[in-house]
Design a protein around this motif. Structure first.
Motif, PDB file in Angstrom:
ATOM      1  N   HIS A  48       0.802  -1.224   0.000  1.00  0.00           N
ATOM      2  CA  HIS A  48       0.000   0.000   0.000  1.00  0.00           C
ATOM      3  C   HIS A  48       0.836   1.276   0.000  1.00  0.00           C
ATOM      4  CE1 HIS A  48      -3.262  -2.778   1.075  1.00  0.00           C
ATOM      5  NE2 HIS A  48      -4.061  -1.831   0.655  1.00  0.00           N
ATOM      6  N   ASN A  49       2.134   1.193   0.293  1.00  0.00           N
ATOM      7  CA  ASN A  49       2.923   2.418   0.433  1.00  0.00           C
ATOM      8  C   ASN A  49       4.128   2.539  -0.500  1.00  0.00           C
ATOM      9  OD1 ASN A  49       1.964   4.087   3.035  1.00  0.00           O
ATOM     10  ND2 ASN A  49       1.710   1.899   3.472  1.00  0.00           N
ATOM     11  N   LEU A  50       4.609   1.419  -1.042  1.00  0.00           N
ATOM     12  CA  LEU A  50       5.790   1.493  -1.917  1.00  0.00           C
ATOM     13  C   LEU A  50       5.554   2.376  -3.140  1.00  0.00           C
ATOM     14  CD1 LEU A  50       7.492  -2.019  -2.242  1.00  0.00           C
ATOM     15  CD2 LEU A  50       8.601   0.156  -1.670  1.00  0.00           C
ATOM     16  N   GLY A  51       4.342   2.386  -3.657  1.00  0.00           N
ATOM     17  CA  GLY A  51       4.039   3.159  -4.856  1.00  0.00           C
ATOM     18  C   GLY A  51       3.737   4.619  -4.589  1.00  0.00           C
ATOM     19  N   ARG A  52       3.806   5.048  -3.325  1.00  0.00           N
ATOM     20  CA  ARG A  52       3.481   6.436  -2.969  1.00  0.00           C
ATOM     21  C   ARG A  52       4.762   7.266  -2.843  1.00  0.00           C
ATOM     22  NH1 ARG A  52      -0.119   6.500   2.292  1.00  0.00           N
ATOM     23  NH2 ARG A  52       0.280   8.725   1.938  1.00  0.00           N
ATOM     24  N   GLU A  53       4.881   8.335  -3.609  1.00  0.00           N
ATOM     25  CA  GLU A  53       6.070   9.188  -3.547  1.00  0.00           C
ATOM     26  C   GLU A  53       6.191   9.923  -2.225  1.00  0.00           C
ATOM     27  OE1 GLU A  53       6.006  11.788  -6.894  1.00  0.00           O
ATOM     28  OE2 GLU A  53       6.353  10.188  -8.355  1.00  0.00           O
TER      29      GLU A  53
ATOM     30  N   ALA B 241      13.509  -7.318   0.973  1.00  0.00           N
ATOM     31  CA  ALA B 241      14.171  -6.133   1.529  1.00  0.00           C
ATOM     32  C   ALA B 241      15.423  -5.782   0.736  1.00  0.00           C
ATOM     33  CB  ALA B 241      14.525  -6.366   2.996  1.00  0.00           C
ATOM     34  N   ARG B 242      16.221  -6.804   0.420  1.00  0.00           N
ATOM     35  CA  ARG B 242      17.468  -6.549  -0.309  1.00  0.00           C
ATOM     36  C   ARG B 242      17.189  -6.045  -1.722  1.00  0.00           C
ATOM     37  NH1 ARG B 242      22.536  -8.312   0.948  1.00  0.00           N
ATOM     38  NH2 ARG B 242      24.077  -7.478  -0.497  1.00  0.00           N
ATOM     39  N   LEU B 243      16.164  -6.574  -2.362  1.00  0.00           N
ATOM     40  CA  LEU B 243      15.805  -6.110  -3.696  1.00  0.00           C
ATOM     41  C   LEU B 243      15.479  -4.616  -3.683  1.00  0.00           C
ATOM     42  CD1 LEU B 243      13.513  -9.025  -4.958  1.00  0.00           C
ATOM     43  CD2 LEU B 243      15.828  -8.480  -5.750  1.00  0.00           C
ATOM     44  N   ILE B 244      14.713  -4.196  -2.677  1.00  0.00           N
ATOM     45  CA  ILE B 244      14.330  -2.778  -2.574  1.00  0.00           C
ATOM     46  C   ILE B 244      15.557  -1.919  -2.261  1.00  0.00           C
ATOM     47  CG2 ILE B 244      12.932  -1.124  -1.286  1.00  0.00           C
ATOM     48  CD1 ILE B 244      10.908  -3.446  -0.829  1.00  0.00           C
ATOM     49  N   ILE B 245      16.381  -2.386  -1.311  1.00  0.00           N
ATOM     50  CA  ILE B 245      17.577  -1.642  -0.926  1.00  0.00           C
ATOM     51  C   ILE B 245      18.522  -1.479  -2.114  1.00  0.00           C
ATOM     52  CG2 ILE B 245      19.711  -1.811   0.454  1.00  0.00           C
ATOM     53  CD1 ILE B 245      17.951  -3.114   2.664  1.00  0.00           C
ATOM     54  N   ASP B 246      18.608  -2.516  -2.930  1.00  0.00           N
ATOM     55  CA  ASP B 246      19.531  -2.494  -4.078  1.00  0.00           C
ATOM     56  C   ASP B 246      18.993  -1.707  -5.270  1.00  0.00           C
ATOM     57  OD1 ASP B 246      21.402  -3.911  -2.678  1.00  0.00           O
ATOM     58  OD2 ASP B 246      20.989  -5.837  -3.636  1.00  0.00           O
ATOM     59  N   GLY B 247      17.804  -1.108  -5.114  1.00  0.00           N
ATOM     60  CA  GLY B 247      17.336  -0.173  -6.135  1.00  0.00           C
ATOM     61  C   GLY B 247      16.346  -0.701  -7.149  1.00  0.00           C
ATOM     62  N   ALA B 248      15.650  -1.797  -6.819  1.00  0.00           N
ATOM     63  CA  ALA B 248      14.638  -2.317  -7.749  1.00  0.00           C
ATOM     64  C   ALA B 248      13.597  -1.237  -8.044  1.00  0.00           C
ATOM     65  CB  ALA B 248      13.952  -3.543  -7.144  1.00  0.00           C
TER      66      ALA B 248
ATOM     67  N   GLN C  73      10.717  -1.995  -9.467  1.00  0.00           N
ATOM     68  CA  GLN C  73       9.408  -2.627  -9.324  1.00  0.00           C
ATOM     69  C   GLN C  73       9.599  -3.966  -8.610  1.00  0.00           C
ATOM     70  OE1 GLN C  73       6.435  -2.662 -12.677  1.00  0.00           O
ATOM     71  NE2 GLN C  73       6.850  -4.858 -12.655  1.00  0.00           N
ATOM     72  N   VAL C  74       8.669  -4.319  -7.717  1.00  0.00           N
ATOM     73  CA  VAL C  74       8.723  -5.605  -7.025  1.00  0.00           C
ATOM     74  C   VAL C  74       7.341  -6.255  -7.094  1.00  0.00           C
ATOM     75  CG1 VAL C  74      10.598  -4.950  -5.474  1.00  0.00           C
ATOM     76  CG2 VAL C  74       8.223  -4.542  -4.781  1.00  0.00           C
TER      77      VAL C  74
ATOM     78  N   GLU D 238       1.086  -9.018  -7.239  1.00  0.00           N
ATOM     79  CA  GLU D 238       0.869  -7.699  -7.855  1.00  0.00           C
ATOM     80  C   GLU D 238       2.204  -7.006  -8.085  1.00  0.00           C
ATOM     81  OE1 GLU D 238      -1.293  -3.398  -6.792  1.00  0.00           O
ATOM     82  OE2 GLU D 238      -1.608  -5.150  -5.509  1.00  0.00           O
ATOM     83  N   ASN D 239       2.384  -6.451  -9.267  1.00  0.00           N
ATOM     84  CA  ASN D 239       3.593  -5.673  -9.564  1.00  0.00           C
ATOM     85  C   ASN D 239       3.447  -4.272  -8.985  1.00  0.00           C
ATOM     86  OD1 ASN D 239       4.828  -7.764 -11.012  1.00  0.00           O
ATOM     87  ND2 ASN D 239       3.737  -7.203 -12.886  1.00  0.00           N
ATOM     88  N   ILE D 240       4.357  -3.935  -8.061  1.00  0.00           N
ATOM     89  CA  ILE D 240       4.290  -2.652  -7.355  1.00  0.00           C
ATOM     90  C   ILE D 240       5.471  -1.781  -7.773  1.00  0.00           C
ATOM     91  CG2 ILE D 240       4.148  -1.524  -5.093  1.00  0.00           C
ATOM     92  CD1 ILE D 240       1.884  -3.465  -5.471  1.00  0.00           C
ATOM     93  N   PRO D 241       5.238  -0.589  -8.301  1.00  0.00           N
ATOM     94  CA  PRO D 241       6.359   0.313  -8.602  1.00  0.00           C
ATOM     95  C   PRO D 241       6.954   0.860  -7.306  1.00  0.00           C
ATOM     96  CG  PRO D 241       4.270   1.440  -8.952  1.00  0.00           C
ATOM     97  CD  PRO D 241       3.929   0.012  -8.629  1.00  0.00           C
ATOM     98  N   VAL D 242       8.264   1.032  -7.285  1.00  0.00           N
ATOM     99  CA  VAL D 242       8.933   1.570  -6.095  1.00  0.00           C
ATOM    100  C   VAL D 242       9.099   3.072  -6.284  1.00  0.00           C
ATOM    101  CG1 VAL D 242      10.971   1.484  -4.617  1.00  0.00           C
ATOM    102  CG2 VAL D 242      10.123  -0.611  -5.707  1.00  0.00           C
ATOM    103  N   ARG D 243       8.170   3.841  -5.706  1.00  0.00           N
ATOM    104  CA  ARG D 243       8.226   5.305  -5.791  1.00  0.00           C
ATOM    105  C   ARG D 243       8.546   5.943  -4.435  1.00  0.00           C
ATOM    106  NH1 ARG D 243       3.038   4.698  -8.736  1.00  0.00           N
ATOM    107  NH2 ARG D 243       3.491   4.625 -10.981  1.00  0.00           N
TER     108      ARG D 243
END
Length: 462
Positions: free
Chosen positions: A358-363, A379-386, A388-389, A394-399
């Motif tokens: 609910h929050n990864l896609g919110r700038e 966690a490591r995927l997000i930290i390493d700069g993914a 989208q996860v 569901e595909n979530i953009p990392v904003r």
């Protein structure tokens, strides 16, 4: 007399060491291997010894990689006595029952996957069940008090020494005697980082003939705690200015309690808004926090006095505990200026995944990582700069803004490990609980001691 190694040998998890003396077989820890899914098979393999032959287990602390195979040990025939500190007994119960629940859930999830011909793809049994974990609790016997020698059996004395790692954690000093020959072995367990605000620093170790010590962070020095707390507050303040939420993937034991303390201090000092709402969305962390309050013997004296005087340092005005699933789901309706703490710390499961969804896609929101994230975890995927996860299919953009704050470690760093080893003044040092390359780097700094890096199931005469 001999010692053999059956876990955390040239690896970081699954601590398990066996001492044989005076006709008794004493196990130090019996932990789960953790990390990638391939470790399921490793956990199910034979221990390297007969579980029914073990007379005693001495447990250093309640982290899963130190206590997580105890129910399996009992399932395979152990009928001896488990000895640990009072706080570790309570936390181990919580950790083992939670692990059993997750193991059962995992098997149900796999069994639900149907193959092309309608047959279940995976019908294997869990490593152990909730009933196995509950049965294991029957074998917890005497309680160890810090710095008080305890006669485990004739010829075997154990002293539990405050390790300052998590609540109830201990290093264990064994004094052994057999047929006129005597020696000593000091097991570090996991050593804590000095200067923590809630727990006491690790106690200085006694001199020992042999030392078995962890090397988790044997190749680095930690960032100081003060700047890390400052960075944590800045992340919250900046996110609130944008009107977003702060999601903190949190380990239930110790990290959650420390963060509650820092948040309480930040609000009291005016560094965070008095209106700050904090959601602890982890039944396990909530229970661990309650256990924390019952064990002043593990705490810094100033913190223990606050509890004694009725000034709970883990409480704050806008704190909400979410035990029930419905309460967790309701947090999704919170759209700004809240700190949401949930497990798991590596985002491999648990309620934090829903909050990330609910929050990864919110700038306007932020994700703040305050602990170790293994390779391959979400966690490591997000930290390493993914960018989208995938969460719950569901595909979530990392904003959201991503913070990684590295100064909250509960482990001793290289300098602290070296100091501890030097104080023990051992003739022989066994390095465990670390990656092999880190062990070799650490070993290069050791002098006046014979260094061993045991292989799985390797035995040594004492």
């Amino acid at each position: 007399m001999k010692i053999s190694f059956h876990g955390a040998d040239r690896g970081v998890t699954g601590s398990c060491h066996l001492v044989e003396c005076a006709g008794k077989r004493i196990l130090i820890d019996c932990g789960l291997y953790q990390g990638s899914g391939e470790l399921d098979e490793e956990n199910a393999e034979p221990f390297g010894f007969d579980a029914a032959s073990i007379n005693y287990v001495l447990l250093t602390h309640a982290h899963l990689d130190h206590c997580g195979r105890l129910p399996l040990l009992a399932k395979r025939g152990f009928r001896g006595e488990i000895i640990t500190t009072s706080a570790s007994r309570e936390l181990a119960r919580l950790v083992m029952l939670d692990a059993a629940h997750l193991l059962e859930d995992d098997v149900r999830h796999r069994a639900g996957r149907v193959g092309h011909e309608g047959a279940s793809r995976d019908t294997k049994e869990p490593l152990y069940s909730t009933l196995d974990a509950m049965n294991c609790l029957d074998y917890f016997g005497r309680t160890a008090a810090y710095s008080q020698a305890l006669e485990v059996a004739a010829g075997v004395h154990a002293t539990f020494i405050d390790a300052g790692h998590i609540l109830g954690s201990a290093s264990i000093f064994l004094e052994l005697e057999e047929q006129g020959h005597s020696t000593s072995v000091l097991f570090s367990g996991d050593l804590g980082n000095t200067g923590r605000l809630l727990l006491r620093d690790p106690a200085a170790p006694p001199h020992a003939d042999n030392v078995v010590m962890e090397t988790t962070y044997g190749d680095r020095v930690h960032k100081p705690l003060g700047p890390s707390v400052d960075e944590f507050f800045e992340a919250i303040t900046e996110t609130f200015k944008r009107g977003g939420n702060v999601i903190v993937p949190t380990f239930a034991l110790e990290r959650a309690q420390e963060l509650l303390y820092f948040l309480s201090q930040g609000i009291a000092q005016g560094r965070l808004p008095k209106s700050t709402q904090v959601y602890l969305d982890s039944p396990m962390a909530i229970s661990a926090t309650e256990i924390f309050r019952r064990h002043p013997e593990c705490l810094e004296p100033a913190i223990a006095k606050l509890f004694q005087d009725g000034n709970d340092p883990l409480d704050l005005p806008g704190l909400h505990f979410s035990r029930e699933t419905a309460e967790s789901v309701a947090i999704n309706n919170v759209h700004g200026e809240a700190v949401i703490m949930a497990g798991s710390g590596m985002c491999t499961g648990g309620r934090v995944r829903r909050h990330l969804q609910h929050n990864l896609g919110r700038e306007d929101s932020s994700i703040v990582f305050v602990g170790y994230a293994a390779v391959g975890t979400l966690a490591r995927l997000i930290i390493d700069g993914a960018k989208q996860v995938t969460i719950f299919g569901e595909n979530i953009p990392v904003r959201a803004r991503i913070y990684t704050i590295n100064g909250f470690s509960a482990h001793a760093d290289e300098a602290e490990l070296l100091t501890w080893q030097k104080q023990a003044a051992a003739k022989r040092t066994f390095l465990v609980h670390g990656e092999e390359d880190i062990m070799r780097q650490f070993a290069a700094h050791l002098g006046d001691t014979d260094v061993e890096m045991p292989l799985p199931n390797q035995a040594f005469e004492l």
